[in-house]
Design a protein around this motif. Structure first.
Motif, PDB file in Angstrom:
ATOM      1  N   ARG A 119      -4.200  14.874   4.179  1.00 37.29           N
ATOM      2  CA  ARG A 119      -4.448  13.859   5.207  1.00 37.29           C
ATOM      3  C   ARG A 119      -5.238  12.681   4.623  1.00 37.29           C
ATOM      4  O   ARG A 119      -4.922  11.523   4.880  1.00 37.29           O
ATOM      5  CB  ARG A 119      -5.198  14.474   6.382  1.00 37.29           C
ATOM      6  CG  ARG A 119      -5.400  13.490   7.514  1.00 37.29           C
ATOM      7  CD  ARG A 119      -5.995  14.152   8.724  1.00 37.29           C
ATOM      8  NE  ARG A 119      -6.212  13.159   9.754  1.00 37.29           N
ATOM      9  CZ  ARG A 119      -6.170  13.401  11.029  1.00 37.29           C
ATOM     10  NH1 ARG A 119      -5.931  14.614  11.458  1.00 37.29           N
ATOM     11  NH2 ARG A 119      -6.372  12.450  11.907  1.00 37.29           N
ATOM     12  N   GLU A 120      -6.240  12.968   3.821  1.00 39.87           N
ATOM     13  CA  GLU A 120      -7.008  11.893   3.178  1.00 39.87           C
ATOM     14  C   GLU A 120      -6.118  11.077   2.242  1.00 39.87           C
ATOM     15  O   GLU A 120      -6.241   9.848   2.177  1.00 39.87           O
ATOM     16  CB  GLU A 120      -8.197  12.463   2.420  1.00 39.87           C
ATOM     17  CG  GLU A 120      -9.313  12.938   3.317  1.00 39.87           C
ATOM     18  CD  GLU A 120     -10.460  13.599   2.554  1.00 39.87           C
ATOM     19  OE1 GLU A 120     -10.407  13.642   1.303  1.00 39.87           O
ATOM     20  OE2 GLU A 120     -11.400  14.060   3.208  1.00 39.87           O
ATOM     21  N   ASP A 121      -5.229  11.752   1.528  1.00 36.75           N
ATOM     22  CA  ASP A 121      -4.321  11.055   0.616  1.00 36.75           C
ATOM     23  C   ASP A 121      -3.444  10.049   1.358  1.00 36.75           C
ATOM     24  O   ASP A 121      -3.312   8.900   0.935  1.00 36.75           O
ATOM     25  CB  ASP A 121      -3.429  12.036  -0.140  1.00 36.75           C
ATOM     26  CG  ASP A 121      -4.183  12.836  -1.185  1.00 36.75           C
ATOM     27  OD1 ASP A 121      -5.330  12.454  -1.529  1.00 36.75           O
ATOM     28  OD2 ASP A 121      -3.632  13.860  -1.644  1.00 36.75           O
ATOM     29  N   GLU A 125      -3.891   8.789   4.422  1.00 41.46           N
ATOM     30  CA  GLU A 125      -4.642   7.792   5.171  1.00 41.46           C
ATOM     31  C   GLU A 125      -5.248   6.723   4.273  1.00 41.46           C
ATOM     32  O   GLU A 125      -5.521   5.617   4.731  1.00 41.46           O
ATOM     33  CB  GLU A 125      -5.728   8.457   6.012  1.00 41.46           C
ATOM     34  CG  GLU A 125      -5.166   9.214   7.196  1.00 41.46           C
ATOM     35  CD  GLU A 125      -6.229   9.892   8.043  1.00 41.46           C
ATOM     36  OE1 GLU A 125      -7.362  10.120   7.543  1.00 41.46           O
ATOM     37  OE2 GLU A 125      -5.933  10.208   9.204  1.00 41.46           O
ATOM     38  N   THR A 126      -5.458   7.016   3.002  1.00 43.55           N
ATOM     39  CA  THR A 126      -6.032   6.037   2.084  1.00 43.55           C
ATOM     40  C   THR A 126      -4.997   5.416   1.151  1.00 43.55           C
ATOM     41  O   THR A 126      -5.324   4.497   0.403  1.00 43.55           O
ATOM     42  CB  THR A 126      -7.156   6.667   1.234  1.00 43.55           C
ATOM     43  OG1 THR A 126      -6.619   7.776   0.496  1.00 43.55           O
ATOM     44  CG2 THR A 126      -8.299   7.141   2.116  1.00 43.55           C
ATOM     45  N   SER A 127      -3.777   5.884   1.215  1.00 48.40           N
ATOM     46  CA  SER A 127      -2.731   5.374   0.337  1.00 48.40           C
ATOM     47  C   SER A 127      -2.321   3.953   0.746  1.00 48.40           C
ATOM     48  O   SER A 127      -2.113   3.673   1.922  1.00 48.40           O
ATOM     49  CB  SER A 127      -1.509   6.299   0.393  1.00 48.40           C
ATOM     50  OG  SER A 127      -0.452   5.765  -0.373  1.00 48.40           O
ATOM     51  N   VAL A 128      -2.196   3.094  -0.252  1.00 50.45           N
ATOM     52  CA  VAL A 128      -1.716   1.740  -0.007  1.00 50.45           C
ATOM     53  C   VAL A 128      -0.202   1.692  -0.207  1.00 50.45           C
ATOM     54  O   VAL A 128       0.516   1.048   0.536  1.00 50.45           O
ATOM     55  CB  VAL A 128      -2.429   0.728  -0.931  1.00 50.45           C
ATOM     56  CG1 VAL A 128      -1.824  -0.658  -0.800  1.00 50.45           C
ATOM     57  CG2 VAL A 128      -3.908   0.707  -0.637  1.00 50.45           C
ATOM     58  N   THR A 146       2.613   3.313   2.304  1.00 50.47           N
ATOM     59  CA  THR A 146       1.743   3.163   3.459  1.00 50.47           C
ATOM     60  C   THR A 146       2.215   4.088   4.565  1.00 50.47           C
ATOM     61  O   THR A 146       3.413   4.156   4.847  1.00 50.47           O
ATOM     62  CB  THR A 146       1.777   1.705   3.971  1.00 50.47           C
ATOM     63  OG1 THR A 146       1.286   0.859   2.940  1.00 50.47           O
ATOM     64  CG2 THR A 146       0.929   1.542   5.203  1.00 50.47           C
ATOM     65  N   ASP A 164      -4.899  -1.544  11.872  1.00 50.80           N
ATOM     66  CA  ASP A 164      -5.478  -1.177  10.577  1.00 50.80           C
ATOM     67  C   ASP A 164      -4.404  -0.822   9.557  1.00 50.80           C
ATOM     68  O   ASP A 164      -4.539  -1.128   8.373  1.00 50.80           O
ATOM     69  CB  ASP A 164      -6.447  -0.006  10.729  1.00 50.80           C
ATOM     70  CG  ASP A 164      -7.724  -0.399  11.466  1.00 50.80           C
ATOM     71  OD1 ASP A 164      -8.095  -1.593  11.420  1.00 50.80           O
ATOM     72  OD2 ASP A 164      -8.326   0.489  12.093  1.00 50.80           O
ATOM     73  N   GLN A 165      -3.332  -0.171  10.011  1.00 50.99           N
ATOM     74  CA  GLN A 165      -2.250   0.195   9.111  1.00 50.99           C
ATOM     75  C   GLN A 165      -1.558  -1.052   8.565  1.00 50.99           C
ATOM     76  O   GLN A 165      -1.247  -1.129   7.371  1.00 50.99           O
ATOM     77  CB  GLN A 165      -1.243   1.096   9.819  1.00 50.99           C
ATOM     78  CG  GLN A 165      -1.804   2.455  10.175  1.00 50.99           C
ATOM     79  CD  GLN A 165      -0.883   3.247  11.081  1.00 50.99           C
ATOM     80  OE1 GLN A 165       0.253   2.858  11.329  1.00 50.99           O
ATOM     81  NE2 GLN A 165      -1.370   4.362  11.589  1.00 50.99           N
ATOM     82  N   ARG A 194      -3.916  -2.783   6.075  1.00 47.03           N
ATOM     83  CA  ARG A 194      -3.957  -2.077   4.803  1.00 47.03           C
ATOM     84  C   ARG A 194      -2.669  -2.306   4.010  1.00 47.03           C
ATOM     85  O   ARG A 194      -2.691  -2.462   2.792  1.00 47.03           O
ATOM     86  CB  ARG A 194      -4.179  -0.580   5.044  1.00 47.03           C
ATOM     87  CG  ARG A 194      -4.376   0.196   3.754  1.00 47.03           C
ATOM     88  CD  ARG A 194      -4.730   1.642   4.002  1.00 47.03           C
ATOM     89  NE  ARG A 194      -3.575   2.367   4.476  1.00 47.03           N
ATOM     90  CZ  ARG A 194      -3.545   3.114   5.568  1.00 47.03           C
ATOM     91  NH1 ARG A 194      -4.601   3.263   6.311  1.00 47.03           N
ATOM     92  NH2 ARG A 194      -2.459   3.754   5.925  1.00 47.03           N
TER      93      ARG A 194
END
Length: 108
Positions: free
Chosen positions: A68-70, A72-75, A78, A93-94, A97
C-alpha cells in the motif's frame, strides 16, 4: 513512448474498462483478494508499459502495509482509485502527484 492504463480488481470492476479498450488488467476475485491482490499490484507496478494503475478505493484495505505504501507513494506508475463514495477524496492529490501541479488551485 506512450504508457498504458492498467486496471486491478474484481472481474466486475475491470469489465467496463476492458470494454472501453484497456488492455492491461488483473482480475482478482473478491474471495481471493487477501491472497492475490499484493502480487497483482506488484507485478503491474514493475511493468514498464504501465503509467496509471486504476483500482477500487475499497481494495486498498486488502493490500499489505508495504504494498500500500509503495502504490500510494509511486509517481510512475500513478495509482488512481475510484469509488468509496463522495467523502473518499484524494483525486486532487493523485492528479497533483501525477503531473506535478495543482490544477484546481484557486489562486488568481
Amino acid at each position: 513512448m506512450s504508457q498504458e492504463i492498467a486496471v486491478i480488481g474484481s472481474p466486475e470492476f475491470t469489465t467496463g474498462f476492458r470494454l472501453a479498450g484497456v488492455r492491461k488488467f488483473e482480475d482478482v476475485p473478491e474471495e481471493e483478494k487477501a491472497d492475490r491482490l499484493d502480487d497483482a499490484v506488484a507485478s503491474t507496478m514493475t511493468d514498464d508499459d504501465v503509467g496509471i494503475i486504476v483500482m477500487h478505493d475499497d481494495d486498498l484495505d486488502h493490500l499489505s502495509r508495504g504494498t500500500r505504501e509503495d502504490v500510494e507513494t509511486s509517481v510512475e506508475p500513478t495509482l488512481v482509485t475510484l469509488g468509496g463514495g463522495a467523502g473518499s477524496g484524494g483525486l486532487r492529490d493523485q492528479i497533483k502527484r501525477a503531473i506535478g501541479i495543482d490544477l484546481m488551485d484557486d489562486e488568481d
